[in-house]
Design an enzyme around this catalytic site. Structure first.
Site, PDB file in Angstrom:
ATOM      1  N   SER A 129       0.835  -1.213   0.000  1.00  0.00           N
ATOM      2  CA  SER A 129       0.000   0.000   0.000  1.00  0.00           C
ATOM      3  C   SER A 129       0.865   1.257   0.000  1.00  0.00           C
ATOM      4  CB  SER A 129      -0.937   0.004   1.206  1.00  0.00           C
ATOM      5  OG  SER A 129      -0.177  -0.012   2.394  1.00  0.00           O
ATOM      6  N   ASP A 173       7.905  -3.240  -5.582  1.00  0.00           N
ATOM      7  CA  ASP A 173       6.543  -2.714  -5.467  1.00  0.00           C
ATOM      8  C   ASP A 173       6.263  -1.616  -6.487  1.00  0.00           C
ATOM      9  OD1 ASP A 173       6.610  -4.480  -3.442  1.00  0.00           O
ATOM     10  OD2 ASP A 173       6.543  -3.011  -1.821  1.00  0.00           O
ATOM     11  N   TYR A 225      12.835  -5.089   9.185  1.00  0.00           N
ATOM     12  CA  TYR A 225      13.082  -5.168   7.742  1.00  0.00           C
ATOM     13  C   TYR A 225      14.511  -4.726   7.437  1.00  0.00           C
ATOM     14  CZ  TYR A 225      12.456  -4.376   2.724  1.00  0.00           C
ATOM     15  OH  TYR A 225      12.585  -4.402   1.349  1.00  0.00           O
TER      16      TYR A 225
HETATM   17  P1  NG1 Z   1       5.701  -4.777   1.761  1.00  0.00           P
HETATM   18  O1  NG1 Z   1       5.101  -6.080   1.513  1.00  0.00           O
HETATM   19  O2  NG1 Z   1       4.931  -3.689   1.118  1.00  0.00           O
HETATM   20  O3  NG1 Z   1       6.033  -4.546   3.168  1.00  0.00           O
HETATM   21  C1  NG1 Z   1       8.411  -4.849   1.399  1.00  0.00           C
HETATM   22  C2  NG1 Z   1       9.290  -4.036   0.443  1.00  0.00           C
HETATM   23  C3  NG1 Z   1       9.600  -4.791  -0.858  1.00  0.00           C
HETATM   24  C4  NG1 Z   1      10.104  -6.199  -0.580  1.00  0.00           C
HETATM   25  C5  NG1 Z   1       9.150  -6.920   0.390  1.00  0.00           C
HETATM   26  C6  NG1 Z   1       9.654  -8.280   0.819  1.00  0.00           C
HETATM   27  C7  NG1 Z   1       8.748  -1.681   0.844  1.00  0.00           C
HETATM   28  C8  NG1 Z   1       8.156  -0.443   0.286  1.00  0.00           C
HETATM   29  N1  NG1 Z   1       8.654  -2.779   0.090  1.00  0.00           N
HETATM   30  O4  NG1 Z   1       7.107  -4.857   0.894  1.00  0.00           O
HETATM   31  O5  NG1 Z   1      10.542  -4.061  -1.607  1.00  0.00           O
HETATM   32  O6  NG1 Z   1      11.418  -6.202  -0.088  1.00  0.00           O
HETATM   33  O7  NG1 Z   1       8.933  -6.149   1.577  1.00  0.00           O
HETATM   34  O8  NG1 Z   1       9.851  -9.109  -0.276  1.00  0.00           O
HETATM   35  O9  NG1 Z   1       9.323  -1.655   1.912  1.00  0.00           O
END
Ligand code: NG1
Length: 399
Positions: A129, A173, A225
């Site tokens: 999102s 994304d 993360y």
């Molecule tokens: P989401 O699922 O939106 O938290 C995040 C990262 C991606 C990727 C995935 C894991 C952001 C904006 N996006 O996505 O680039 O690393 O985790 O595969 O942080």
């Protein structure tokens, strides 16, 4: 949100202005290839039917005014500039500032805009999102400045621009939001960005379900993360310092292309230990799974694809440690309800799973999840189950 509701919201927020453009940027479900995009390894996502929508009214000055259909995201205002001060972490204006900085610096935008934002994507759910928001706002500012950036290049630049919000994220994304094709899954390669579109088999359904745990990047999820990414870097440095890899390519991708996943895993077992070994092992095994999953998709091998989903979940749980009890239980409930495979999707630490079923079993899966998961715990009010429809990439329409 219907077009009428969107226009009403805009009119309430910005009485004097009239929107000239409407922008739509989709979220995505990543089918496989998790926590590998920041190491420039291929991923296999598809865009969702859910999206961020923005109505745009260009202004004559450099002011950007923002309003949101969700009352918890209050109105914001700032002036376009090549370098902007970030607001406190977690403030939604930072996503607009990330987009604004890019369109000013790299594309010469000077005109601000009144922007009304509405999203049908659940936040902190692993469905991208935040990138859909950045992409939508960046396209909105481009529309206000009569700019039409090239989608692949724009996606690569937006991936770097979004790091302004504090997450050291990869480029999946933004790439899928801008380059998806309806009815298709995308295989994305990085540096340089390349998107291969593969038809989604007609009788397969990817079902997305929420674990009830919100993985807020503004809270702990961002640190977790970024820590995973740092673990990958230190594992790589340790691996490259081994005598066996003297003179070898200096990136995960280079190593994988040179040695192959199996041989590298064997080298890693002998040169790394503990957390470094586990993190590197996930990179190598996920790379191999993405390649096999792509072949299964093309061949229509339903069971084969399901097995890769299950193996990916196990690796994310055990080696990459980004799952949680609720995600594990939800994936298990999906398997018990007719899914041929299921895994956490997105960054993890909560958020959603994706499960694969035959089209004829999608309803059975939905009711199975209700019985086996949502009805049993505190997650009931978070019940969110979506039969994903592979959607198109972002669109800008003149009104
Ligand atoms: P989401 O699922 O939106 O938290 C995040 C990262 C991606 C990727 C995935 C894991 C952001 C904006 N996006 O996505 O680039 O690393 O985790 O595969 O942080």
């Amino acid at each position: 949100m219907t077009p009428d509701e969107l226009h009403d919201g805009f009119a309430r927020a910005f009485a004097a202005a009239r929107p000239t453009h409407r922008v739509r940027a989709p979220g995505r479900v990543n089918l496989i290839g998790e926590h590998v995009d920041y190491n420039e390894l291929p991923v296999l996502p598809m865009a969702l039917q859910l999206a961020v929508h923005v109505l745009v009214a260009p202004r004559d000055d450099a002011t950007v005014r923002l309003a949101n259909a969700q009352p918890r995201y209050g109105p914001r205002e700032f002036a376009l500039a090549p370098t902007l001060e970030p607001s406190p972490a977690g403030d939604w204006v930072n996503y607009a500032k990330a987009a604004a900085q890019l369109v000013v610096r790299d594309y010469g935008a000077t005109r601000g805009a009144d922007l009304f934002v509405a999203s049908d994507l659940p936040p902190a759910a692993g469905l991208a999102s935040s990138s859909a928001l950045v992409v939508a706002l960046a396209l909105a500012l481009c529309a206000a400045n009569a700019l039409a950036p090239q989608p692949l290049e724009f996606a690569a630049r937006l991936a770097a621009a979004e790091r302004f919000v504090g997450t050291n994220s990869g480029g999946m994304d933004q790439a899928i939001a801008l380059n998806a094709r309806a009815g298709h899954v995308c295989r994305i390669e990085f540096a340089p960005l390349r998107v291969e579109t593969l038809p989604a088999p007609a009788n397969w359904r990817f079902v997305v379900a929420h674990s009830g745990v919100e993985a807020h990047k503004a809270a702990g999820a961002r640190e977790h993360y970024n820590a995973r990414r740092a673990d990958c870097e230190s594992a790589l440095a340790q691996l490259l310092s081994s005598a066996e890899l003297r003179g070898a390519p200096r990136s995960y991708r280079g190593l994988l292309e040179h040695f192959g996943a199996e041989r590298l895993a064997w080298i890693a077992e002998r040169n790394l230990s503990g957390r470094s070994l586990a993190r590197a092992r996930h990179q190598f095994s996920e790379f191999a799974r993405v390649a096999r999953a792509r072949r299964c998709l093309v061949a229509g091998d339903f069971e084969g694809f399901g097995a890769e989903l299950d193996a990916s979940h196990a690796s994310l749980r055990d080696d990459f440690e980004v799952s949680c009890a609720q995600l594990d239980a939800l994936a298990e409930a999906a398997r018990a309800s007719g899914a041929v495979g299921a895994r956490l999707t997105g960054a993890g630490f909560g958020g959603c799973i994706v499960a694969l079923v035959q089209a004829s079993d999608a309803e059975r899966l939905k009711s199975g999840l209700r019985e086996r998961f949502y009805a049993r715990g505190p997650s009931r009010e978070h019940e969110f189950v979506l039969v994903a429809e592979p959607g198109a990439g972002a669109q800008v329409s003149a009104l």
